[in-house]
Write a protein that holds these residues in place. Sequence first.
Motif, PDB file in Angstrom:
ATOM      1  N   GLY A  19       1.837   2.423  -0.627  1.00 35.93           N
ATOM      2  CA  GLY A  19       1.583   1.652  -1.844  1.00 35.93           C
ATOM      3  C   GLY A  19       1.272   0.207  -1.539  1.00 35.93           C
ATOM      4  O   GLY A  19       0.304  -0.368  -2.069  1.00 35.93           O
ATOM      5  N   ALA A  20       2.076  -0.384  -0.655  1.00 37.45           N
ATOM      6  CA  ALA A  20       1.845  -1.774  -0.277  1.00 37.45           C
ATOM      7  C   ALA A  20       0.517  -1.931   0.455  1.00 37.45           C
ATOM      8  O   ALA A  20      -0.227  -2.897   0.237  1.00 37.45           O
ATOM      9  CB  ALA A  20       2.995  -2.277   0.602  1.00 37.45           C
ATOM     10  N   ALA A  21       0.199  -0.938   1.305  1.00 37.74           N
ATOM     11  CA  ALA A  21      -1.056  -0.997   2.054  1.00 37.74           C
ATOM     12  C   ALA A  21      -2.260  -0.896   1.112  1.00 37.74           C
ATOM     13  O   ALA A  21      -3.253  -1.623   1.281  1.00 37.74           O
ATOM     14  CB  ALA A  21      -1.097   0.125   3.085  1.00 37.74           C
ATOM     15  N   LEU A  22      -2.169  -0.027   0.100  1.00 40.38           N
ATOM     16  CA  LEU A  22      -3.255   0.089  -0.871  1.00 40.38           C
ATOM     17  C   LEU A  22      -3.457  -1.216  -1.627  1.00 40.38           C
ATOM     18  O   LEU A  22      -4.591  -1.648  -1.881  1.00 40.38           O
ATOM     19  CB  LEU A  22      -2.963   1.229  -1.856  1.00 40.38           C
ATOM     20  N   GLY A  23      -2.348  -1.833  -1.981  1.00 46.05           N
ATOM     21  CA  GLY A  23      -2.435  -3.116  -2.684  1.00 46.05           C
ATOM     22  C   GLY A  23      -3.113  -4.172  -1.834  1.00 46.05           C
ATOM     23  O   GLY A  23      -3.923  -4.965  -2.338  1.00 46.05           O
ATOM     24  N   MET A  24      -2.806  -4.192  -0.548  1.00 42.88           N
ATOM     25  CA  MET A  24      -3.431  -5.167   0.350  1.00 42.88           C
ATOM     26  C   MET A  24      -4.919  -4.868   0.529  1.00 42.88           C
ATOM     27  O   MET A  24      -5.731  -5.787   0.634  1.00 42.88           O
ATOM     28  CB  MET A  24      -2.716  -5.170   1.701  1.00 42.88           C
ATOM     29  N   GLU A  33      -4.585  -6.723   9.467  1.00 44.81           N
ATOM     30  CA  GLU A  33      -3.591  -7.457   8.668  1.00 44.81           C
ATOM     31  C   GLU A  33      -2.618  -6.499   7.994  1.00 44.81           C
ATOM     32  O   GLU A  33      -1.404  -6.772   7.925  1.00 44.81           O
ATOM     33  CB  GLU A  33      -4.303  -8.313   7.613  1.00 44.81           C
ATOM     34  N   ILE A  34      -3.140  -5.371   7.527  1.00 47.04           N
ATOM     35  CA  ILE A  34      -2.278  -4.388   6.862  1.00 47.04           C
ATOM     36  C   ILE A  34      -1.313  -3.762   7.853  1.00 47.04           C
ATOM     37  O   ILE A  34      -0.124  -3.564   7.556  1.00 47.04           O
ATOM     38  CB  ILE A  34      -3.148  -3.312   6.181  1.00 47.04           C
ATOM     39  N   LEU A  35      -1.798  -3.444   9.039  1.00 49.72           N
ATOM     40  CA  LEU A  35      -0.934  -2.858  10.074  1.00 49.72           C
ATOM     41  C   LEU A  35       0.187  -3.819  10.444  1.00 49.72           C
ATOM     42  O   LEU A  35       1.353  -3.422  10.555  1.00 49.72           O
ATOM     43  CB  LEU A  35      -1.773  -2.519  11.313  1.00 49.72           C
ATOM     44  N   GLU A  36      -0.152  -5.092  10.596  1.00 47.48           N
ATOM     45  CA  GLU A  36       0.861  -6.081  10.980  1.00 47.48           C
ATOM     46  C   GLU A  36       1.894  -6.287   9.880  1.00 47.48           C
ATOM     47  O   GLU A  36       3.096  -6.424  10.148  1.00 47.48           O
ATOM     48  CB  GLU A  36       0.170  -7.415  11.305  1.00 47.48           C
ATOM     49  N   ALA A  37       1.443  -6.281   8.629  1.00 48.93           N
ATOM     50  CA  ALA A  37       2.358  -6.568   7.525  1.00 48.93           C
ATOM     51  C   ALA A  37       3.199  -5.370   7.108  1.00 48.93           C
ATOM     52  O   ALA A  37       4.355  -5.522   6.696  1.00 48.93           O
ATOM     53  CB  ALA A  37       1.560  -7.084   6.323  1.00 48.93           C
ATOM     54  N   THR A  38       2.644  -4.152   7.196  1.00 48.68           N
ATOM     55  CA  THR A  38       3.335  -2.979   6.646  1.00 48.68           C
ATOM     56  C   THR A  38       3.653  -1.896   7.670  1.00 48.68           C
ATOM     57  O   THR A  38       4.444  -0.993   7.397  1.00 48.68           O
ATOM     58  CB  THR A  38       2.477  -2.318   5.544  1.00 48.68           C
TER      59      THR A  38
END
Length: 415
Positions: A19-24, A33-38
């Motif tokens: 869900g968080a990755a989709l939002g990003m 950036e998504i891999l690093e954050a989530t």
Amino acid sequence: MAVKLSVRNVYKIFGEKTGAALGMLEAGKSKEEILEATGATVGVRDASFDVGEGEIFVVMGLSGSGKSTLVRMLNGLIQPTSGSIMIDGVDVANCSKEQLRRIRREKIAMVFQHFALFPHWSVADNAAYGLKIKGVAANERREKALKALEQVGLTAWADSLPSELSGGMQQRVGLARGLATGPEVLLMDEPFGALDPLIRREMQDELIALQRSLKKTIIFITHDLNEALLLGDKIAIMKDGRFVQVGTAQEIVSNPADDYVAAFVADIDRGRVFTAEDVSGEAAPVKLGEASAEDAMRVMEDLNRNALYVVDDKDKVAGVVTYQDLAAATFDESKPDPVLEEVMLTDFPTAEADQQLADLYSAASAGLPIAVTDEKDRLVGVVEPEAVFAQLSGEDADATPTETNTTNEKESAHV
């Protein structure tokens, strides 16, 4: 053309925080950036495309671009995070297990790069493996396996072991195994990637020939752009899980969507991508026995051409006349009112519409326009030499000579 497979807004994100990755993703963040954050990995990002019945749709991309993840979602081996995958009205991404099993039994087969043949089984038994899984009786399995082996040219090796076959022949067994179940959709994940270059090209040619008769709907995955351009009716280029460009080989080479695609196609042999049809202009012939030399000259002046084809009453090519020859004949006082038969050349270059430009270079170098003919030798178009050279060089191709060159030739013909 009826749509066989329709994919809409398909995402695949690996990890727990989808869900968080989709939002990003919606916020425009990159895969890194998504891999690093989530900690989540974006496999496929918002893929949408249609594949027509009997069409070869090639998905091309480098390692990690998402192409193999995409093809595995098409038959339910990987469940999409979101989106729909419709095959004949059934959503593979959201259907029941029973519906998915039926789709796999009746609609889809997959051919992998590593064909994984059973070494102690005969070629026929290997080809019949999918049928055995379905519970088909032994006699029927054998019959269908032999038919599939005949389609790929391996009937004589039906009772041989895989070890007795070359690498290319073993891959043909893998293809026969996919065909034996009678699928409507064939998924091919880098099927020729492990083969030597020469054998690989042979397999590509065989697939093209086979497709002419079988007309399967094929989704073909590759990392080789030359292979994609050779095989694909349509091509999708993937990068970081998303489609960068979708189009025909000619569209992608002529108009790359961005610098990424332009870098891919920079060294492509354009002569193997474009055909006579791509650079063909209007035929605009004159009729034998009806048009005079002066009529033909007027047509050339109107069309700004320096040569024109002559056809008979069945539209078959009889010859070609040039402006210079017509002008010389017209001003020859010893032969007033010359007829086209006396002036036209009967030795002229011809091509079929699907003939590659690489095969037309010699003909174009002779200077005469090339007659494009159909299966009944009727004139359907004309390829000017300048159009061939311009397309091969990557310049904007104009199917007619430049006005300056044509005008100069006509002026010199009147001197």
